[in-house]
Write a protein that holds these residues in place. Structure first.
Motif, mmCIF file in Angstrom:
data_model
loop_
_atom_site.group_PDB
_atom_site.id
_atom_site.type_symbol
_atom_site.label_atom_id
_atom_site.label_comp_id
_atom_site.label_asym_id
_atom_site.label_seq_id
_atom_site.Cartn_x
_atom_site.Cartn_y
_atom_site.Cartn_z
ATOM 1 N N ASP A 142 63.682 63.163 39.397
ATOM 2 C CA ASP A 142 64.856 62.293 39.324
ATOM 3 C C ASP A 142 65.478 62.090 40.706
ATOM 4 O OD1 ASP A 142 64.510 62.225 36.580
ATOM 5 O OD2 ASP A 142 65.989 63.802 36.190
ATOM 6 N N LYS A 146 66.121 58.507 42.608
ATOM 7 C CA LYS A 146 67.495 58.074 42.845
ATOM 8 C C LYS A 146 67.713 57.676 44.292
ATOM 9 C CE LYS A 146 72.275 59.451 41.920
ATOM 10 N NZ LYS A 146 73.161 60.533 41.419
ATOM 11 N N TYR A 207 64.882 55.172 38.016
ATOM 12 C CA TYR A 207 65.970 56.126 37.743
ATOM 13 C C TYR A 207 66.951 55.521 36.737
ATOM 14 C CZ TYR A 207 69.803 59.392 38.481
ATOM 15 O OH TYR A 207 70.803 60.327 38.285
#
Length: 306
Positions: A142, A146, A207
């Motif tokens: 993640d 991001k 994301y």
């Protein structure tokens, strides 16, 4: 606004209602393909009749005449679009339309901005890494998504707005049609990488999708619900992954995957006897068909995309 010529195709099999919904969402994008082929694997006339009721002038119906599977249909669609002389080709499926109305526009913005930095063979919104030693697709963290706008990956997931550089198709790069179903995108993506092209995604977009569908913070080892009715897929994924690894020289990964899948046979019985038995059957048949060189559709295992 954009100079790139852009066409696409959608693969379908006996889902005329879902197909028409997907066509509408593709053609209502803020930047949409100039032509859209419908590659119909269906075994009846329902889809053709439904297409004939549509008023879109740029939708072109192509009846395969038999079930070529997603792999065979993808090759047909890529070749038809490339023959039109377009620059980019959308590779779509009948039940996975773009999630947002500006997906294509956003991806083409990246193509224009990053074409000098990357030799882009394809671009999409959901990607993964590929462990060549073990033959495993690896999830991107993640955090990495991001903080990344443009992110090089090894594999762009199927039905995730894959846009293909038409130049690679004219070079003869497309999925192995004999795989029929399962990992046909990976078959294409590995060939793309070996030919020196890059696969890239919009990391922040992926994301956003994880956030939208509650998939942030994924942890390995989480037991998910298992459905015996979808285990027919295990035959194709087992067999086809082994073919892809062998054909591209990843021999260590071939051995690893055979051992891994054999060991998982016993583990599968935790989900019930019926599930464990069918998992064993599809795994063993998949491995044996790889060893004897059998490809294509296996009518005894089934094909559940209905």
């Amino acid at each position: 606004m954009m100079e790139e010529r852009f066409a696409g195709f959608i693969i379908t099999y006996n889902r005329p209602v879902k197909l028409t919904e997907t066509i509408e969402k593709v053609l209502s994008q803020t930047y949409s393909p100039e032509k859209l082929w419908i590659i119909d694997n269906s075994d009846n006339e329902d889809t053709e009749r439904k297409i004939n009721t549509l008023t879109y002038e740029n939708v072109i119906y192509h009846k395969v005449g038999y079930n070529a599977g997603p792999a065979g249909a993808a090759k047909i669609g890529l070749c038809l679009a490339a023959e039109e002389g377009v620059d980019w080709i959308y590779w779509g499926d009948d039940d996975d339309p773009p999630v947002f109305p500006n997906v294509f526009e956003r991806l083409f913005n990246i193509i224009r901005l990053e074409s000098a930095s990357y030799k882009i063979g394809q671009i999409g919104i959901v990607g993964q890494y590929f462990d060549e030693k073990r033959g495993l697709l690896v999830r991107i963290s993640d955090k990495q998504l991001k903080n990344s706008k443009t992110l090089p990956v090894d594999n762009i997931a199927g039905n995730q707005c894959k846009l293909i550089n038409a130049r690679v198709v004219t070079m003869g790069i497309y999925p192995d049609e004999e795989l029929f179903f399962g990992f046909e995108e990976l078959s294409f993506d590995v060939k793309l990488k070996i030919a020196g092209f890059q696969s890239v995604i919009d990391g922040s977009f992926q994301y956003t999708l994880r956030e939208k569908y509650g998939k942030l913070g994924f942890k390995k080892g989480v037991v998910r619900k298992r459905n015996v009715n979808s285990l027919w897929r295990n035959y194709y994924s087992t067999r086809n992954l082994l073919y892809i690894l062998k054909d591209n020289g990843y021999y260590t990964a071939v051995v690893y995957q055979i051992i891994r899948r054999l060991l998982k046979i016993g583990v599968a019985y935790r989900y019930g006897r019926k599930y464990g038995h069918y998992n064993m059957q599809t795994t063993l048949v998949g491995i044996s068909h790889f060893l004897v060189g059998r490809k294509g559709e296996n009518k005894h295992i089934g094909y559940g995309r209905k």
